[in-house]
Motif scaffolding. Structure first.
Motif, PDB file in Angstrom:
ATOM      1  N   THR A   1       0.852  -1.183   0.000  1.00 28.78           N
ATOM      2  CA  THR A   1       0.000   0.000   0.000  1.00 28.78           C
ATOM      3  C   THR A   1       0.891   1.238   0.000  1.00 28.78           C
ATOM      4  N   SER A   2       0.294   2.373  -0.265  1.00 30.82           N
ATOM      5  CA  SER A   2       1.080   3.605  -0.356  1.00 30.82           C
ATOM      6  C   SER A   2       1.071   4.411   0.931  1.00 30.82           C
ATOM      7  N   ASP A   3       0.471   3.907   1.995  1.00 33.09           N
ATOM      8  CA  ASP A   3       0.324   4.659   3.234  1.00 33.09           C
ATOM      9  C   ASP A   3       1.464   4.354   4.213  1.00 33.09           C
ATOM     10  N   PRO A   4       2.418   5.272   4.396  1.00 32.36           N
ATOM     11  CA  PRO A   4       3.526   5.006   5.308  1.00 32.36           C
ATOM     12  C   PRO A   4       3.153   5.138   6.777  1.00 32.36           C
ATOM     13  N   LEU A   5       1.982   5.706   7.083  1.00 30.41           N
ATOM     14  CA  LEU A   5       1.612   5.991   8.464  1.00 30.41           C
ATOM     15  C   LEU A   5       0.597   5.017   9.037  1.00 30.41           C
ATOM     16  N   SER A   6       0.278   3.939   8.329  1.00 28.70           N
ATOM     17  CA  SER A   6      -0.769   3.035   8.802  1.00 28.70           C
ATOM     18  C   SER A   6      -0.332   2.294  10.057  1.00 28.70           C
ATOM     19  N   ASP A   7      -1.271   2.149  10.982  1.00 29.85           N
ATOM     20  CA  ASP A   7      -1.006   1.365  12.190  1.00 29.85           C
ATOM     21  C   ASP A   7      -2.037   0.260  12.357  1.00 29.85           C
TER      22      ASP A   7
ATOM     23  N   THR B   1     -24.809  -7.139  -6.323  1.00 28.37           N
ATOM     24  CA  THR B   1     -24.434  -8.374  -5.646  1.00 28.37           C
ATOM     25  C   THR B   1     -24.649  -8.214  -4.149  1.00 28.37           C
ATOM     26  N   LEU B   2     -24.790  -9.339  -3.467  1.00 26.16           N
ATOM     27  CA  LEU B   2     -24.902  -9.356  -2.014  1.00 26.16           C
ATOM     28  C   LEU B   2     -24.004 -10.452  -1.475  1.00 26.16           C
ATOM     29  N   HIS B   3     -23.190 -10.104  -0.511  1.00 28.29           N
ATOM     30  CA  HIS B   3     -22.367 -11.098   0.179  1.00 28.29           C
ATOM     31  C   HIS B   3     -22.034 -10.559   1.565  1.00 28.29           C
ATOM     32  N   LEU B   4     -21.712 -11.476   2.463  1.00 24.36           N
ATOM     33  CA  LEU B   4     -21.395 -11.104   3.839  1.00 24.36           C
ATOM     34  C   LEU B   4     -19.924 -11.376   4.093  1.00 24.36           C
ATOM     35  N   PRO B   5     -19.076 -10.356   4.013  1.00 19.89           N
ATOM     36  CA  PRO B   5     -17.643 -10.585   4.214  1.00 19.89           C
ATOM     37  C   PRO B   5     -17.310 -10.830   5.686  1.00 19.89           C
ATOM     38  N   ASP B   6     -16.284 -11.615   5.892  1.00 21.14           N
ATOM     39  CA  ASP B   6     -15.703 -11.823   7.227  1.00 21.14           C
ATOM     40  C   ASP B   6     -14.533 -10.842   7.322  1.00 21.14           C
ATOM     41  N   VAL B   7     -14.629  -9.859   8.215  1.00 19.17           N
ATOM     42  CA  VAL B   7     -13.619  -8.796   8.308  1.00 19.17           C
ATOM     43  C   VAL B   7     -12.832  -8.944   9.615  1.00 19.17           C
ATOM     44  N   TRP B   8     -11.512  -8.984   9.491  1.00 18.67           N
ATOM     45  CA  TRP B   8     -10.616  -9.007  10.650  1.00 18.67           C
ATOM     46  C   TRP B   8      -9.876  -7.679  10.705  1.00 18.67           C
ATOM     47  N   LEU B   9      -9.976  -6.980  11.838  1.00 23.34           N
ATOM     48  CA  LEU B   9      -9.265  -5.727  12.055  1.00 23.34           C
ATOM     49  C   LEU B   9      -8.090  -5.981  12.982  1.00 23.34           C
ATOM     50  N   MET B  10      -6.927  -5.452  12.631  1.00 27.56           N
ATOM     51  CA  MET B  10      -5.734  -5.630  13.450  1.00 27.56           C
ATOM     52  C   MET B  10      -5.084  -4.279  13.722  1.00 27.56           C
ATOM     53  N   ASP B  11      -4.796  -4.020  14.976  1.00 25.65           N
ATOM     54  CA  ASP B  11      -4.180  -2.783  15.429  1.00 25.65           C
ATOM     55  C   ASP B  11      -2.735  -3.109  15.816  1.00 25.65           C
ATOM     56  N   PHE B  12      -1.761  -2.484  15.146  1.00 26.01           N
ATOM     57  CA  PHE B  12      -0.347  -2.770  15.397  1.00 26.01           C
ATOM     58  C   PHE B  12       0.302  -1.791  16.352  1.00 26.01           C
ATOM     59  N   ARG B  13      -0.471  -0.867  16.952  1.00 29.72           N
ATOM     60  CA  ARG B  13       0.123   0.082  17.885  1.00 29.72           C
ATOM     61  C   ARG B  13       0.503  -0.606  19.172  1.00 29.72           C
TER      62      ARG B  13
END
Length: 171
Positions: free
Chosen positions: A104-110, A159-171
Motif C-alpha cells: 500500500t502507499s500509506d507510510p503511516l498506517s497502524d 451483488t450481495l455477500h457477507l464478508p468476514d472482516v478481521w481488524l488488526m491494530d499494530f500500535r
C-alpha cells in the motif's frame, strides 16, 4: 442462498432492475499479519490465512486495506485496497492455507483490515475483468471494454455477500 431483487426508478435516469443470489458466507479460520514495513516507496505487510472451504464451487475475494486506527471506520472501503481473487478448484471441500504480501502507499498506517467474501461466479468474473484493466491504457489505445452486468437498463453489478472482516491494530 436467497434471491434478491433491485428496482430503481428515477425521473432523470429511467428505470433499472437487477437480481442476485446472496452467497453463503465463509469465514477465515485464522488470519495473522505482520506489522507493515515502510520501504521508502511502499508499505509491505505479510498476511497468512486459513479457510475451511465448503464442498461446493466457491469464488472468493480477499481484500486488504491499511489505515490509521482513528480512521478505520471512515476508510473501511477504500478504492486502493489490495485485492486477491481465489477459486477453490484445487482445494474444494477442504482446509486451505496460504499467504500474500500486500503493498500500500500509506507510510503511516497502524491498522489493517483483511476481509474474505464468498461471491458468485458472475460477480467474480466482473471483478477479475475490472482488475485486469485497471492498470491498462485500454481507454486510450483500444476498443471500449464491455464489462459484464446483471443490471437491466444500466451498468455495474448488483451483488450481495457477507464478508468476514478481521481488524488488526499494530500500535
Amino acid at each position: 442462498g436467497n434471491e434478491y431483487h433491485l428496482a430503481v426508478v428515477s425521473e432523470s435516469m429511467g428505470e433499472v432492475t437487477a437480481s442476485t443470489v446472496a452467497q453463503r458466507p465463509v469465514k477465515f479460520d485464522k488470519v495473522t499479519a505482520e506489522k507493515p514495513v515502510w520501504t521508502g516507496f511502499e508499505s509491505l505487510t505479510s498476511v497468512d490465512y486459513t479457510i475451511t472451504d465448503p464442498p461446493v464451487d466457491n469464488y472468493y475475494i480477499i481484500n486488504f486495506q491499511s489505515t490509521k486506527k482513528q480512521d478505520v471506520l471512515d476508510h473501511l472501503i477504500q478504492p486502493d485496497a489490495y485485492t486477491l481473487l481465489l477459486v477453490d478448484s484445487s482445494f474444494n471441500g477442504g482446509q486451505f492455507s496460504d499467504s500474500f504480501v500486500a503493498a500500500t502507499s500509506d507510510p503511516l498506517s497502524d491498522s489493517v483490515a483483511i476481509s474474505l467474501a464468498s461471491v458468485g461466479k458472475e460477480y467474480f468474473d466482473y471483478v477479475r475483468l475490472k482488475m485486469e484493466n485497471d492498470l491498462e491504457l485500454v481507454e486510450v489505445f483500444s476498443e471500449p471494454i464491455q464489462y459484464p452486468t446483471n443490471i437491466r437498463g444500466g451498468r455495474g453489478f448488483f451483488t450481495l455477500h457477507l464478508p468476514d472482516v478481521w481488524l488488526m491494530d499494530f500500535r
